[in-house]
Scaffold this motif. Structure first.
Motif, PDB file in Angstrom:
ATOM      1  N   ARG A 189      32.882 -20.158  23.035  1.00 37.62           N
ATOM      2  CA  ARG A 189      32.680 -21.546  22.046  1.00 37.62           C
ATOM      3  C   ARG A 189      31.564 -22.311  22.395  1.00 37.62           C
ATOM      4  N   LEU A 190      31.345 -23.071  21.448  1.00 39.48           N
ATOM      5  CA  LEU A 190      30.209 -24.099  21.600  1.00 39.48           C
ATOM      6  C   LEU A 190      30.562 -25.471  22.221  1.00 39.48           C
ATOM      7  N   GLY A 191      29.975 -25.775  23.289  1.00 40.01           N
ATOM      8  CA  GLY A 191      30.273 -26.923  23.929  1.00 40.01           C
ATOM      9  C   GLY A 191      29.614 -28.318  23.299  1.00 40.01           C
ATOM     10  N   HIS A 192      30.091 -29.462  23.774  1.00 47.15           N
ATOM     11  CA  HIS A 192      29.618 -30.559  23.073  1.00 47.15           C
ATOM     12  C   HIS A 192      28.326 -30.861  23.284  1.00 47.15           C
ATOM     13  N   LEU A 193      27.516 -30.331  24.225  1.00 47.20           N
ATOM     14  CA  LEU A 193      26.033 -30.668  24.295  1.00 47.20           C
ATOM     15  C   LEU A 193      25.285 -29.477  23.766  1.00 47.20           C
ATOM     16  N   GLY A 194      26.287 -28.418  22.846  1.00 44.54           N
ATOM     17  CA  GLY A 194      25.407 -27.528  22.213  1.00 44.54           C
ATOM     18  C   GLY A 194      25.036 -26.088  23.046  1.00 44.54           C
ATOM     19  N   ASP A 195      25.495 -26.167  24.219  1.00 40.98           N
ATOM     20  CA  ASP A 195      25.514 -24.764  25.021  1.00 40.98           C
ATOM     21  C   ASP A 195      26.633 -23.783  24.604  1.00 40.98           C
ATOM     22  N   GLY A 196      26.364 -22.422  24.727  1.00 45.08           N
ATOM     23  CA  GLY A 196      27.468 -21.444  24.688  1.00 45.08           C
ATOM     24  C   GLY A 196      28.367 -21.356  25.732  1.00 45.08           C
ATOM     25  N   ILE A 197      29.510 -21.318  25.628  1.00 41.78           N
ATOM     26  CA  ILE A 197      30.457 -21.312  26.740  1.00 41.78           C
ATOM     27  C   ILE A 197      31.206 -20.121  26.808  1.00 41.78           C
ATOM     28  N   SER A 198      31.020 -19.373  27.841  1.00 41.99           N
ATOM     29  CA  SER A 198      32.070 -18.181  28.286  1.00 41.99           C
ATOM     30  C   SER A 198      33.238 -18.453  28.943  1.00 41.99           C
ATOM     31  N   ASP A 199      34.101 -17.430  29.474  1.00 46.96           N
ATOM     32  CA  ASP A 199      35.078 -17.479  30.477  1.00 46.96           C
ATOM     33  C   ASP A 199      34.270 -17.867  31.779  1.00 46.96           C
ATOM     34  N   GLY A 200      35.040 -18.792  32.912  1.00 48.54           N
ATOM     35  CA  GLY A 200      34.485 -19.239  33.933  1.00 48.54           C
ATOM     36  C   GLY A 200      34.815 -20.526  34.306  1.00 48.54           C
ATOM     37  N   PRO A 201      34.261 -21.709  33.577  1.00 45.73           N
ATOM     38  CA  PRO A 201      33.137 -21.301  32.426  1.00 45.73           C
ATOM     39  C   PRO A 201      31.854 -21.180  32.902  1.00 45.73           C
ATOM     40  N   ILE A 202      31.092 -20.390  32.055  1.00 44.33           N
ATOM     41  CA  ILE A 202      29.700 -20.056  32.232  1.00 44.33           C
ATOM     42  C   ILE A 202      29.014 -20.763  31.117  1.00 44.33           C
TER      43      ILE A 202
END
Length: 406
Positions: free
Chosen positions: A8-21
């Motif tokens: 998914r895409l975070g509220h700051l525009g970064d992509g987020i994977s499991d972890g989160p990473i």
């Protein structure tokens, strides 16, 4: 080397994977590899790109920190911003159908704050690089109105005149109907020599006004913005909407929400973005915490023709919100708080009996919180309109009509 799949895409525009990473400039569905540093993937390489990935339209996209989402398609960004609003509402149990955002076009930003540093050969003006104090020039910026990008040499000239060798100058440039309005902060102390140099610079670049820190250094003509039938001269550095198109979309939504209202309270009124257009059909009481802005609003109203009465009040609505008895005569309210929302004022609105509220917000999270308060008090959300005047950024604005049920 670590490989992850973006969920998914975070509220700051970064992509987020499991972890989160967190992975900068990554999109949902992409497979990305890089060096894991705590919760962040450094120097990411896109192994499997998303179908929503596009070539950034701006040549400065990789280095400039001004835009977060130029690598994503317009359709993806529009849908994502709508989902940001939807998810914020869902967190408070609110479900409303949302149309796609009204997005301001490229090259439409009418105001920008440039950073300027002196150099051995002159000065460098532009925006900071991502997560850096380094300034880069942005002559091909696809976000700013061409008149603002053309102003970069003027901003650098200001840096030569007024910046110290170690400090950084901040220069806010606003495009108005009568020329550029410039507000400088962090510069040298004003003296006769600097004032004369600024006068020459303003003439050479045909500037309307220059403010230096807290004072107007010179004004060759009033910087004017048209709001409804009124001409507004905002105080230096005053809050204004980022684009003319975004401002028009917000005004249209507020006017639609309050159609037929005869007495309106405009809370967090600023310089009159909504008060002046609304006064074409209704008497307005504008409340704002900044006296310079209420004075500008009052001057614009007094010199306009065809407007109903606008009264104004300087008041801190966080500490001293309007009470229900003060709102008793109003049949409409527009409220446009800053990002923190307006919990104290909304609590009093919930106790009042105003039939309709046009709620404007630049933060879906605090909007949802405050709207939930009003729903519990007996209001229904009739519609929400999403406005994206911060193109390619993670910011989103909206206007909602809340009507008190019987």
């Amino acid at each position: 080397m670590t490989t992850v799949k973006i969920k998914r895409l975070g509220h700051l525009g970064d992509g987020i994977s499991d972890g989160p990473i967190y992975v900068p400039a990554a999109l949902p569905g992409e497979v990305v590899s890089g060096t894991l540093d705590g919760e962040h993937l450094r120097d990411p390489k896109i192994d499997t790109p998303s179908e929503n990935r596009v070539k950034p339209p701006c040549s400065h996209a990789k280095s400039c920190g001004g835009c977060q989402l130029q690598h994503a398609s317009d359709t993806f960004v529009s849908d994502w911003k709508r989902d940001v609003v939807r998810q914020a509402l869902a967190a408070h149990g609110i479900a409303v159908d949302l149309e796609p955002p009204i997005t301001s076009p490229a090259k439409s930003r009418r105001r920008a704050t440039f950073s300027v540093k002196r150099t051995k050969k002159g000065a460098l003006a532009g925006f900071h690089m991502k997560a850096s104090d380094t300034i880069i020039s942005v002559p091909n910026c696809q976000l700013l109105h061409p008149e603002l990008t053309a102003a970069l040499p003027m901003v650098e000239a200001l840096g030569v005149l007024g910046a110290s060798r170690k400090g950084e100058l901040s220069v806010l440039v606003t495009r108005t109907d009568t020329g550029l309005d410039v507000t400088v902060t962090g510069g040298k102390e004003m003296d006769v020599s600097l004032h004369q140099a600024l006068s020459d610079l303003a003439r050479d670049y045909d500037l309307a006004r220059i403010a230096w820190d807290d004072d107007i250094a010179l004004q060759r003509r009033a910087p004017v913005l048209r709001l409804g039938p009124a001409d507004l001269t905002p105080p230096p550095g005053a809050f204004l909407q980022a684009t003319g198109e975004g401002e028009a979309a917000l005004i249209d939504a507020v006017k639609q929400a309050l159609t037929g209202a005869k007495r309106v309270a405009d809370l967090f009124a600023g310089c009159g973005t909504f008060a002046l257009p609304l006064a074409q059909d209704a008497m307005v009481h504008a409340v704002e915490g900044d006296r310079d802005m209420t004075n500008a609003l009052d001057h614009a109203w007094r010199n306009a023709e065809g407007l109903k009465r606008i009264t104004h009040e300087v008041r801190d609505l966080f500490r001293n919100p309007l009470q229900p008895e003060e709102l008793a005569k109003c049949d409409g309210v527009v409220i446009d708080p800053p990002r923190a929302g307006a919990a104290a004022q909304v609590a009093e609105l919930a106790r009042a009996s105003v039939p309709r509220i046009a709620h404007v917000s630049c933060n879906p999270a605090t909007f949802a919180r405050d709207t939930a308060t009003l729903i519990r008090a007996g209001y229904d959300v009739e519609w929400i309109r999403v406005v994206d005047q911060f193109r390619w950024s993670t910011h989103v604005e909206l206007v909602a009509l809340l009507r008190r049920n019987n």
